[in-house]
Design a protein around this motif. Structure first.
Motif, PDB file in Angstrom:
ATOM      1  N   ASP A  65       0.842  -1.192   0.000  1.00 24.04           N
ATOM      2  CA  ASP A  65       0.000   0.000   0.000  1.00 24.04           C
ATOM      3  C   ASP A  65       0.879   1.245   0.000  1.00 24.04           C
ATOM      4  O   ASP A  65       0.652   2.198  -0.753  1.00 24.04           O
ATOM      5  CB  ASP A  65      -0.900  -0.045   1.250  1.00 24.04           C
ATOM      6  N   ILE A  72      -5.373   0.927   0.605  1.00 27.25           N
ATOM      7  CA  ILE A  72      -5.912   1.101  -0.733  1.00 27.25           C
ATOM      8  C   ILE A  72      -6.334  -0.277  -1.239  1.00 27.25           C
ATOM      9  O   ILE A  72      -5.540  -1.212  -1.210  1.00 27.25           O
ATOM     10  CB  ILE A  72      -4.835   1.647  -1.678  1.00 27.25           C
ATOM     11  N   ARG A  99       1.208   4.049  -2.900  1.00 25.93           N
ATOM     12  CA  ARG A  99       0.993   5.468  -2.601  1.00 25.93           C
ATOM     13  C   ARG A  99       2.202   6.295  -3.016  1.00 25.93           C
ATOM     14  O   ARG A  99       2.066   7.376  -3.596  1.00 25.93           O
ATOM     15  CB  ARG A  99       0.761   5.675  -1.095  1.00 25.93           C
ATOM     16  N   GLY A 107       0.390   6.911   4.165  1.00 26.41           N
ATOM     17  CA  GLY A 107      -0.939   6.415   4.514  1.00 26.41           C
ATOM     18  C   GLY A 107      -1.382   6.786   5.912  1.00 26.41           C
ATOM     19  O   GLY A 107      -2.380   6.271   6.400  1.00 26.41           O
ATOM     20  N   TRP A 150       2.378   9.056  -5.923  1.00 23.45           N
ATOM     21  CA  TRP A 150       2.742  10.420  -5.514  1.00 23.45           C
ATOM     22  C   TRP A 150       3.867  10.950  -6.395  1.00 23.45           C
ATOM     23  O   TRP A 150       3.941  12.130  -6.684  1.00 23.45           O
ATOM     24  CB  TRP A 150       3.172  10.383  -4.048  1.00 23.45           C
ATOM     25  N   VAL A 183       1.523  10.239   2.246  1.00 22.58           N
ATOM     26  CA  VAL A 183       2.182   9.318   1.319  1.00 22.58           C
ATOM     27  C   VAL A 183       2.428   7.979   2.007  1.00 22.58           C
ATOM     28  O   VAL A 183       2.434   6.925   1.381  1.00 22.58           O
ATOM     29  CB  VAL A 183       3.509   9.921   0.803  1.00 22.58           C
TER      30      VAL A 183
END
Length: 480
Positions: free
Chosen positions: A47, A105, A51, A394, A55, A392
């Motif tokens: 995840d 996610i 991310r 999470g 990003w 970023v």
RNA sequence: GGCGCCGUAGCCAAGUGGCAAGGCAGAGGUCUGCAAAACCUUCACCGCGGGUUCGAUUCCCGCCGGCGCCUCCA
């Protein structure tokens, strides 16, 4: 970005097969039971990878499967008198709800074996046609491990080094003990699908090869999973994918990424050891941010020992970062070097997903913000950066909802306290009771009636509620 | 037996051939009516023994200890 590749044993540059895009496949769960913290940690690692890559502007396709037909699933369903597919569905639904609760996610594609049967059969046919598998009279199809000299290249072992004699029971129909099933002929009562070899179901490893190829292509960027899957699962995935390969050259995943196991008391968390902490239990005890802080505080490849002490530190760390986002009234120009924080964050993340160092940059930034706040500086921009970088990883860094936390407290002692201090009590609404007590204390402080003010503070503290006075008023929070 | 990983302060955990990040906890201080939060200061010579090197926690060898995989497993 550089990532450690299990296949080569070294840290390599991540060079997208297709510029600007990344295909990521992660082995998901066999949903025969509720997911546990280990599953959560595993997915959390990827995840964060997703991310971060997004990003950085890459277009990521994230695929993670469910193996919803399998020996264990069938056994478990039989024990419970349930239909295996129904059991799998129920566990998948729960796990997806939990993934969302954990702030994970959801993978873009979440294929299930039972919905990919044709795809899987097609791949097995190719392998058979290429002469790398054989069909037994019973209708099983086995992959012939000895047909390729480089079998074992991922796990770096030789076929001859494996303890085949003691651990494997060579089946009658198998040519060689290590040969593994691509297709299993139906046994009585088992779910089955028609195939060129009769009724049956896919073997354990083939689904991932087939689904990865279907959704990401014959060659893609990253394949992830737990270290416990390196052998035999991922080894076999490679063998199968190459056995069905169309185009010459390198095939399947370029980089094999493996995460360490979550341990409990120094031992792997697994159902057979009876030391699992389910995701549901974890979410009941800890916030998603705290769980994430715990996971990211060590390198993804290392084992991570889940202890109450480690979680307490994670909780405190999250509170520290969250508190740094509280507004400051300052207007003086700040000296905080936001660009440096950002650059450092990227630098360590680029280096094989250095989340522990990334967290360190967040803590450093938080300290700079707090210092700036004390110095009357304008800290909004720095806080926005902290929030962005935390995002970023999470981390949400939201202040815990005090009402929600209060709702979990026993109202009785609060009512008793309110009554003793002659403060109006709102029955079972603990938050309102606390508010009323805090109001009473504010009045007491205004009158410089310190004894009562201190009593209220101490009594609430004993009940697990902390008060903080500031120019902006009094805030209260529930201790963890 | 084979393959691999790890052993860093009270705890968790990064890292580098040249005076060891970060977090939690602890100690002292500032601030505060008292607190809390925050800030400042402080807290390790990197499992043991050899070797290579001007210099090793970082490289090599051995040993001790722990873990994972080799069977289902994130």
């Amino acid at each position: 970005m550089r990532l450690q590749n299990t296949l080569t044993g070294s840290v390599e540059d991540l060079v997208p097969v297709t510029p600007g895009r990344i295909g990521l496949y992660v082995c998901g769960v066999t949903p025969y039971d509720a997911a546990h913290v280990g599953h959560a940690m595993s997915l959390m690692v990827y995840d964060v990878l997703v991310r971060y890559l997004r990003w950085r502007g890459l277009q990521v396709t994230f695929v993670s499967n469910y193996t919803d037909v399998d020996d264990k699933l069938i056994d478990r369903a039989a024990q419970q008198g349930r239909d295996p597919l129904e059991l799998a569905n129920a566990n998948i639904e729960q796990w997806e709800r939990e993934q969302q609760a954990l702030g994970l996610i959801l993978p873009d594609v979440r294929p299930r074996v039972t919905r990919e049967i044709d795809n899987i059969i097609g791949m097995i046919e190719e392998i058979v046609a290429n002469g790398l598998a054989y069909v037994t009279p019973a209708g099983d199809v086995y992959y012939r491990v000895r047909s390729k000299a480089d079998y074992g290249k991922l796990s770096h072992r030789n076929i001859d080094d494996l303890r085949t004699g003691t651990r494997f029971e060579p089946g009658d129909a198998k040519e060689f003990a290590l040969d593994f099933a691509l297709w299993k002929a139906q046994k009585p009562g088992e779910p089955a699908w028609p195939s060129p070899w009769g009724l049956g179901r896919p073997g354990w490893h083939i689904e991932c090869s087939a689904m990865a190829r279907r959704y990401l292509g014959e060659r893609f960027d990253i394949h992830g999973g737990g270290v416990d899957l390196i052998f035999p699962h991922h080894e076999n995935e490679i063998a199968q994918a190459e056995a069905a390969q169309h185009a010459p050259g390198p095939t399947f995943a370029n980089i094999w990424m493996h995460n360490g196991m979550v341990q409990r008391d120094g031992e792997k968390m697994s159902k057979s050891l009876g030391n699992v902490v389910n995701v549901a239990e974890a979410l009941d005890r800890w916030s998603p941010d705290a769980i994430r802080m715990y996971v990211l505080s060590s390198k993804y490849r290392q084992p991570n020992n889940l202890t109450d002490e480690a979680m307490a530190a994670a909780i405190a760390g999250i509170e520290r970062l969250t508190a740094a986002l509280r507004p400051g009234p300052g207007t003086a120009p700040t000296t905080i070097d936001i660009a440096a924080s950002r650059a450092r964050f990227i630098e360590v993340m680029e280096d094989d997903l250095g989340t522990p160092q990334a967290l360190a940059t967040l803590f450093d930034l938080a300290r700079a913000i707090n210092r700036g706040r004390d110095a009357g500086e304008e800290i909004g921009a720095a806080q926005a950066t902290l929030r962005e970088l935390a995002g970023v990883l999470g981390l949400t860094l939201v202040e815990r909802a005090t009402d929600e936390a209060a709702a979990r407290l026993d109202p009785a002692p609060f009512a008793k306290l309110a009554s003793r201090l002659e403060v109006a009590c709102s029955g079972n609404d603990v938050a309102s009771t606390i508010d009323a007590l805090v109001e009473r204390r504010i009045a007491a402080r205004t009158e410089k009636y310190w004894a009562l003010a201190d009593t209220i503070r101490q009594e609430l503290d004993a009940l697990g509620v902390t008060l903080e006075d500031s120019a902006a008023g009094t805030r209260w929070s529930v201790k963890r």
